[in-house]
Design a protein around this motif. Structure first.
Motif, mmCIF file in Angstrom:
data_model
loop_
_atom_site.group_PDB
_atom_site.id
_atom_site.type_symbol
_atom_site.label_atom_id
_atom_site.label_comp_id
_atom_site.label_asym_id
_atom_site.label_seq_id
_atom_site.Cartn_x
_atom_site.Cartn_y
_atom_site.Cartn_z
ATOM 1 N N THR A 211 0.822 -1.206 0.000
ATOM 2 C CA THR A 211 0.000 0.000 0.000
ATOM 3 C C THR A 211 0.856 1.255 0.000
ATOM 4 O OG1 THR A 211 -1.808 -1.118 1.152
ATOM 5 C CG2 THR A 211 -1.766 1.275 1.263
ATOM 6 N N ALA A 212 1.879 1.293 0.845
ATOM 7 C CA ALA A 212 2.768 2.456 0.895
ATOM 8 C C ALA A 212 3.529 2.630 -0.411
ATOM 9 C CB ALA A 212 3.736 2.319 2.065
ATOM 10 N N THR A 213 3.892 1.521 -1.039
ATOM 11 C CA THR A 213 4.606 1.588 -2.317
ATOM 12 C C THR A 213 3.747 2.241 -3.387
ATOM 13 O OG1 THR A 213 5.893 -0.392 -1.769
ATOM 14 C CG2 THR A 213 5.758 0.234 -4.091
ATOM 15 N N LYS A 214 2.459 1.874 -3.456
ATOM 16 C CA LYS A 214 1.558 2.478 -4.440
ATOM 17 C C LYS A 214 1.401 3.976 -4.203
ATOM 18 C CE LYS A 214 -1.156 -1.739 -5.202
ATOM 19 N NZ LYS A 214 -2.507 -2.378 -5.080
ATOM 20 N N ILE A 215 1.279 4.371 -2.941
ATOM 21 C CA ILE A 215 1.129 5.791 -2.630
ATOM 22 C C ILE A 215 2.383 6.560 -3.015
ATOM 23 C CG2 ILE A 215 0.808 7.450 -0.758
ATOM 24 C CD1 ILE A 215 -0.872 5.372 0.685
ATOM 25 N N MET A 216 3.550 5.995 -2.718
ATOM 26 C CA MET A 216 4.806 6.655 -3.042
ATOM 27 C C MET A 216 4.993 6.787 -4.557
ATOM 28 S SD MET A 216 6.677 7.796 -0.548
ATOM 29 C CE MET A 216 8.329 7.807 -1.221
ATOM 30 N N GLU A 217 4.653 5.736 -5.297
ATOM 31 C CA GLU A 217 4.790 5.789 -6.755
ATOM 32 C C GLU A 217 3.891 6.866 -7.348
ATOM 33 O OE1 GLU A 217 3.912 1.829 -7.969
ATOM 34 O OE2 GLU A 217 5.934 1.056 -7.547
ATOM 35 N N LYS A 218 2.690 6.995 -6.815
ATOM 36 C CA LYS A 218 1.775 8.033 -7.293
ATOM 37 C C LYS A 218 2.315 9.422 -6.980
ATOM 38 C CE LYS A 218 -3.020 9.598 -6.843
ATOM 39 N NZ LYS A 218 -4.331 9.334 -6.189
ATOM 40 N N ASN A 219 2.839 9.601 -5.761
ATOM 41 C CA ASN A 219 3.391 10.904 -5.381
ATOM 42 C C ASN A 219 4.642 11.242 -6.183
ATOM 43 O OD1 ASN A 219 1.354 11.170 -3.500
ATOM 44 N ND2 ASN A 219 2.618 10.590 -1.748
ATOM 45 N N GLU A 261 3.049 14.692 7.864
ATOM 46 C CA GLU A 261 2.948 14.576 9.316
ATOM 47 C C GLU A 261 1.844 13.612 9.726
ATOM 48 O OE1 GLU A 261 1.953 17.502 13.140
ATOM 49 O OE2 GLU A 261 2.145 18.290 11.108
ATOM 50 N N LEU A 262 0.698 13.637 9.039
ATOM 51 C CA LEU A 262 -0.451 12.828 9.424
ATOM 52 C C LEU A 262 -0.306 11.371 9.000
ATOM 53 C CD1 LEU A 262 -3.360 15.302 8.557
ATOM 54 C CD2 LEU A 262 -2.572 14.645 10.831
ATOM 55 N N ARG A 263 0.196 11.127 7.810
ATOM 56 C CA ARG A 263 0.239 9.778 7.250
ATOM 57 C C ARG A 263 1.600 9.125 7.347
ATOM 58 N NH1 ARG A 263 -3.187 11.134 1.685
ATOM 59 N NH2 ARG A 263 -5.094 11.870 2.733
ATOM 60 N N GLY A 264 2.644 9.910 7.553
ATOM 61 C CA GLY A 264 3.982 9.348 7.643
ATOM 62 C C GLY A 264 4.598 9.018 6.302
ATOM 63 N N ILE A 265 3.952 9.432 5.195
ATOM 64 C CA ILE A 265 4.458 9.185 3.850
ATOM 65 C C ILE A 265 4.713 10.531 3.177
ATOM 66 C CG2 ILE A 265 3.958 8.162 1.599
ATOM 67 C CD1 ILE A 265 2.214 6.132 2.969
ATOM 68 N N PRO A 266 5.905 10.754 2.600
ATOM 69 C CA PRO A 266 6.190 12.038 1.960
ATOM 70 C C PRO A 266 5.176 12.378 0.871
ATOM 71 C CG PRO A 266 8.194 10.757 2.192
ATOM 72 C CD PRO A 266 7.070 9.855 2.570
ATOM 73 N N CYS A 267 4.684 13.602 0.906
ATOM 74 C CA CYS A 267 3.729 14.055 -0.104
ATOM 75 C C CYS A 267 4.479 14.487 -1.362
ATOM 76 C CB CYS A 267 2.895 15.202 0.457
ATOM 77 S SG CYS A 267 3.897 16.616 0.986
ATOM 78 N N HIS A 288 12.605 5.812 0.702
ATOM 79 C CA HIS A 288 11.891 5.078 1.747
ATOM 80 C C HIS A 288 12.353 5.481 3.149
ATOM 81 C CE1 HIS A 288 15.473 2.438 1.891
ATOM 82 N NE2 HIS A 288 15.061 2.146 3.110
ATOM 83 N N THR A 289 13.565 6.076 3.256
ATOM 84 C CA THR A 289 14.037 6.493 4.571
ATOM 85 C C THR A 289 13.273 7.703 5.097
ATOM 86 O OG1 THR A 289 15.756 7.897 3.582
ATOM 87 C CG2 THR A 289 16.335 5.606 4.090
ATOM 88 N N TYR A 290 12.557 8.395 4.226
ATOM 89 C CA TYR A 290 11.736 9.535 4.651
ATOM 90 C C TYR A 290 10.319 9.103 5.001
ATOM 91 C CZ TYR A 290 15.574 12.254 2.690
ATOM 92 O OH TYR A 290 16.819 12.781 2.427
ATOM 93 N N VAL A 294 6.396 2.756 10.344
ATOM 94 C CA VAL A 294 5.161 1.975 10.396
ATOM 95 C C VAL A 294 4.796 1.430 9.025
ATOM 96 C CG1 VAL A 294 3.611 3.929 9.972
ATOM 97 C CG2 VAL A 294 2.787 1.987 11.275
ATOM 98 N N HIS A 295 5.256 2.077 7.970
ATOM 99 C CA HIS A 295 4.940 1.648 6.599
ATOM 100 C C HIS A 295 6.039 0.788 5.990
ATOM 101 C CE1 HIS A 295 1.498 4.344 6.528
ATOM 102 N NE2 HIS A 295 2.266 5.318 6.943
ATOM 103 N N TRP A 296 7.061 0.453 6.743
ATOM 104 C CA TRP A 296 8.125 -0.381 6.215
ATOM 105 C C TRP A 296 7.669 -1.836 6.161
ATOM 106 C CZ3 TRP A 296 13.578 1.268 8.377
ATOM 107 C CH2 TRP A 296 13.805 2.607 8.031
#
Length: 354
Positions: A211-219, A261-267, A288-290, A294-296
């Motif tokens: 899930t985090a990977t998909k969000i990061m790829e989109k961002n 800040e809210l989701r822990g995933i860089p926007c 991924h270090t940013y 919790v999403h690792w």
């Protein structure tokens, strides 16, 4: 399960018994690192480690007992700070406020929308409601609320949907069974669920959860459209093609959009800054270090590294030495034909028809 939940690094956000032994199954469900459901666990009796409790009626006293057991197992105190998400169950609001006065208590937006559909049925209302719920800044929320007010002239609170519905849906087939059979079904279901997730995790690659990977790829894809300007120190001004502009502070690791800040995933704004720093030869770590741990992927695997142990058959269970004799619950014949299907909400019915 409680050990695994603590390893998730996330704060956590009843179903009716059927058949001759009516009662309530109270559940507490959290999020795992892949944004999937994570049933919380505590012991009812020594040999059961399950995410439920069976009580006679859903009221303040039963919920207080449930929450006290949950708090003891998860080391929660009166001053603990976490988030509850509920459907306004009877007695739950009062029980939470008495035991955990410092928590944030949200209500399920799915149920709020279901109640709203009784009077406002168009998709336009639904879209604006979810826009309000997903807003991360006060100006953005006020903007969407102003649009919604112009449509229906009333305010509505924004909250997240309830995860317990997913878990309760798995209990439908056994809610009309005797209590021991119902408890055994839930224990075995949770044991199998961990095994199924372990198979999924073996197929996952990369440092982040799927899930985090998909969000990061989109961002990452959208971040190329933004322009970051260095303003001195570790602050950057980031402009976008949609007249959106935010400030990123890399030292504090915050963005004015508050998504990081809210989701822990860089926007998209943060990733644009990282691209800018890399273009100017500055030291930039892997993306991924940013991301919050919790999403690792490793955190997700650690959460399911604790297993629900198998037990012997009922014939081999040791007899309890408790001097008190526990009598069976009173038998009650339910009127009408037993219902086995969970009641669907209006949105679910429309999706099934389509």
């Amino acid at each position: 399960m409680k050990k695994g939940f603590k390893a998730c690094l996330r704060d956590f956000d009843g179903a009716h018994m059927k058949g001759p032994y009516p009662g309530q199954i109270l559940t507490a469900v959290g999020l795992d690192s892949n944004n999937g459901i994570y049933p919380l666990a505590y012991a009812i009796v020594d040999i059961y480690l399950l995410a439920y409790a069976i009580v006679e009626i859903e009221n303040c006293e039963s919920w207080k007992w449930f929450l006290e057991c949950l708090g003891d197992d998860l080391d929660l105190h009166a001053i603990s700070n976490f988030t509850f998400v509920s459907d306004k169950q009877k007695g739950l609001l009062q029980a939470v406020s008495q035991l955990f006065p410092c928590v944030e208590h949200r209500f399920c937006l799915g149920h709020i929308h279901d109640n709203m559909q009784k009077q406002w049925r168009t998709k336009e209302y639904e879209d604006h409601l979810w826009d309000c719920a997903t807003a991360t800044t006060v100006p953005e929320f006020n903007h969407y609320m102003h649009i919604l007010n112009n449509l229906w002239r009333a305010n509505i609170d924004m909250l997240l949907n309830n995860l317990c519905e997913v878990f309760n849906g798995k209990l439908v087939d056994r809610r009309d069974k005797p209590i021991m059979s119902c408890l055994e079904f839930i224990r075995e279901y949770m044991m199998k669920r961990i095994c199924n997730l372990l198979k999924v995790q073996k197929k996952c690659v990369g440092p982040l959860t799927p899930t985090a990977t998909k969000i990061m790829e989109k961002n990452e894809a959208v971040a190329t459209l933004y322009i970051a300007e260095w303003c001195g120190d570790e602050k950057y001004q980031v402009k976008g093609p949609w007249n959106d502009q935010h400030v990123v502070d890399m030292h504090e690791r915050v963005c004015s959009c508050r998504i990081w800040e809210l989701r822990g995933i860089p926007c998209r704004y943060v990733i644009s800054v990282l691209y800018n720093k890399a273009d100017h030869g500055e030291c930039v770590h892997e993306l991924h270090t940013y991301v919050h741990k919790v999403h690792w992927l490793q955190t997700w695997k650690t959460a399911y590294g604790y297993k629900v142990e198998p037990i012997k058959g009922r014939a081999l269970w040791p007899r309890s030495e408790c001097p008190m004799q526990i009598t069976p619950p009173p038998h009650c014949n339910q009127p009408g034909r037993p219902k086995r299907k969970r009641r669907k909400y209006m949105e679910e019915k429309s999706q099934s028809r389509s």
